[in-house]
Design an enzyme around this catalytic site. Structure first.
Site, PDB file in Angstrom:
ATOM      1  N   ARG A  21       0.804  -1.224   0.000  1.00 44.90           N
ATOM      2  CA  ARG A  21       0.000   0.000   0.000  1.00 44.90           C
ATOM      3  C   ARG A  21       0.833   1.269   0.000  1.00 44.90           C
ATOM      4  NH1 ARG A  21      -2.540  -4.002   1.679  1.00 44.90           N
ATOM      5  NH2 ARG A  21      -0.598  -4.404   2.778  1.00 44.90           N
ATOM      6  N   THR A  22       1.795   1.346   0.903  1.00 47.11           N
ATOM      7  CA  THR A  22       2.501   2.623   1.073  1.00 47.11           C
ATOM      8  C   THR A  22       3.265   2.989  -0.196  1.00 47.11           C
ATOM      9  OG1 THR A  22       2.699   2.110   3.414  1.00 47.11           O
ATOM     10  CG2 THR A  22       4.073   3.890   2.585  1.00 47.11           C
ATOM     11  N   LYS A  58      26.432  -4.013  -1.049  1.00 48.84           N
ATOM     12  CA  LYS A  58      27.905  -3.916  -1.131  1.00 48.84           C
ATOM     13  C   LYS A  58      28.482  -3.230   0.107  1.00 48.84           C
ATOM     14  CE  LYS A  58      27.624  -3.099  -6.117  1.00 48.84           C
ATOM     15  NZ  LYS A  58      27.853  -2.056  -7.127  1.00 48.84           N
ATOM     16  N   ARG A 116      11.518   3.914   3.530  1.00 50.78           N
ATOM     17  CA  ARG A 116      11.131   2.926   4.557  1.00 50.78           C
ATOM     18  C   ARG A 116      12.383   2.150   4.918  1.00 50.78           C
ATOM     19  NH1 ARG A 116       6.036  -1.042   4.408  1.00 50.78           N
ATOM     20  NH2 ARG A 116       5.105   0.900   5.141  1.00 50.78           N
ATOM     21  N   HIS A 125       5.195   5.778  11.623  1.00 52.46           N
ATOM     22  CA  HIS A 125       4.703   5.651  10.249  1.00 52.46           C
ATOM     23  C   HIS A 125       3.682   6.777  10.068  1.00 52.46           C
ATOM     24  CE1 HIS A 125       3.506   4.100   6.494  1.00 52.46           C
ATOM     25  NE2 HIS A 125       3.225   2.849   6.799  1.00 52.46           N
TER      26      HIS A 125
HETATM   27  C1  NCD Z   1       2.082  -1.264   8.200  1.00 55.61           C
HETATM   28  C2  NCD Z   1       3.584  -1.047   8.361  1.00 55.61           C
HETATM   29  O1  NCD Z   1       4.357  -1.236   7.410  1.00 55.61           O
HETATM   30  O2  NCD Z   1       3.933  -0.630   9.453  1.00 55.61           O
HETATM   31  N1  NCD Z   1       1.724  -1.460   6.871  1.00 55.61           N
HETATM   32  C3  NCD Z   1       1.349  -0.386   6.112  1.00 55.61           C
HETATM   33  O3  NCD Z   1       2.146   0.465   5.780  1.00 55.61           O
HETATM   34  N2  NCD Z   1       0.055  -0.266   5.786  1.00 55.61           N
HETATM   35  C4  NCD Z   1       1.529  -2.306   9.093  1.00 55.61           C
HETATM   36  C5  NCD Z   1       2.159  -3.659   9.117  1.00 55.61           C
HETATM   37  O4  NCD Z   1       3.083  -3.959   8.361  1.00 55.61           O
HETATM   38  O5  NCD Z   1       1.694  -4.469   9.918  1.00 55.61           O
END
Ligand code: NCD
Length: 314
Positions: A56-57, A86, A107, A135
């Protein structure tokens, strides 16, 4: 000189700025609904640099940039497909990519990685999850979902369920509750996965009433929102402990029998065993609507950070 705006933590945003992002999200929704394509980011490039998996993100950020006329460069698994393999440091990677693009969505598996990146990056950094830390864009879309579902962000009772220790969406959403009036928070988790002290202190400082429990059943008839989360398997150092807590809560038709008609069920997704698919068609299941809102919120965040706005938006 214009100072660069990063989005590392919810604390980087004032209440007014969050409301402005909600307004921009409403407009972005209209753009998407009308199937028009804005060109405000023509010539701009966003990099999505993800060291942990994402559906999703990453996709919603990329779709958001494309809908606004910009370009995207991406690595699907930076841990394996960038020079990290590397031995290149995150700092060097950020410095280099920052010279190619206008904004970086990052991320990373380490707590504090986004902060570190923002300190050396020449372009804005958006934190798309830093290990068990925060997040923020997920929390903004979560609160936006609450606003859309109920018409307001005040006067609700929420049960936050599952992995409150490592769940970064939980941590950011708790910070975002600074905007909400008259709310009550039930923290529902196994003993081992309780919310860290700093977030409980935050709730106390904000004067928000909260309760900790490991029993979900009793809460269900009394809450407006069930916010369910996945147990964050990848953060555990002990398989034994993970096995003990992995199936702590299951939401199915039986368990929501006493949930009020007007209440909703949220989940940042992905779900593993926490929500049975049999309730997907229940109108109270809001998690797919929530994921859809991610597109509008990320269109809004890009506009807010890059300072370009959809023409005619006032
Ligand atoms: C979440 C995350 O990556 O923290 N996912 C997301 O971005 N919707 C939740 C998860 O991974 O459980």
């Amino acid at each position: 000189m214009i100072t660069k705006r990063d989005l590392v933590s919810i604390n980087d945003l004032s209440n007014e700025e969050i409301k402005e992002i909600f307004r921009l999200a409403d407009e972005s929704y209209q753009i998407v609904k009308r199937q028009t394509r804005s060109n405000i980011f023509s010539g701009k490039i966003m990099a999505t640099l993800f060291y942990e998996p994402s559906t999703r993100t990453r996709f919603s950020f990329e779709a958001a940039m494309l809908k606004l006329g910009g370009g995207v460069i991406s690595t699907e698994s930076a841990k394996h497909f960038s020079s990290a393999i590397k031995g290149e440091s995150l700092e060097d990677t950020i410095r280099i990519i920052g010279g190619y693009v206008d904004i970086i969505v990052l991320r990373h598996y380490e707590l504090g990685a986004a902060k570190k990146a923002s300190e050396i990056s020449p372009v804005p950094i958006i934190n798309a999850g830093d290990g068990p830390g925060e997040h923020p864009t997920q929390a903004i879309l979560d609160l936006y979902t609450i606003k859309k579902e109920f018409g307001d962000i005040n006067d609700f009772k929420i049960a936050m369920i599952g992995d409150l220790l490592y769940g970064r969406t939980i941590h950011s959403l708790i910070h975002l509750f600074k905007l909400c009036k008259n709310i009550k928070v039930f923290l529902v988790s196994p003993e081992e996965l309780r919310l860290p002290e700093e977030y409980k202190s935050f709730l106390k400082d904000q004067g928000i009433e909260f309760y900790e429990t490991d029993l979900l059943g009793k809460m269900i008839p009394h809450v407006d929102i069930l916010y369910v989360t996945r147990i964050q398997k990848e953060r555990f150092t002990s398989q034994l402990l993970y096995d003990r807590v992995k199936n702590s809560f299951l939401i199915n038709s039986e368990s929501i029998r006493q949930l009020e008609k007007k209440s909703i069920i949220m989940h940042p997704l992905p779900r593993v065993n926490e929500i049975a698919r049999e309730i997907d068609s229940d109108s109270r299941a809001a998690y797919f609507r929530q994921a859809q809102n991610g597109l509008y919120i990320r269109m809004a965040i890009l506009q807010w950070i890059l300072g370009n706005f959809i023409a005619g938006s006032g």
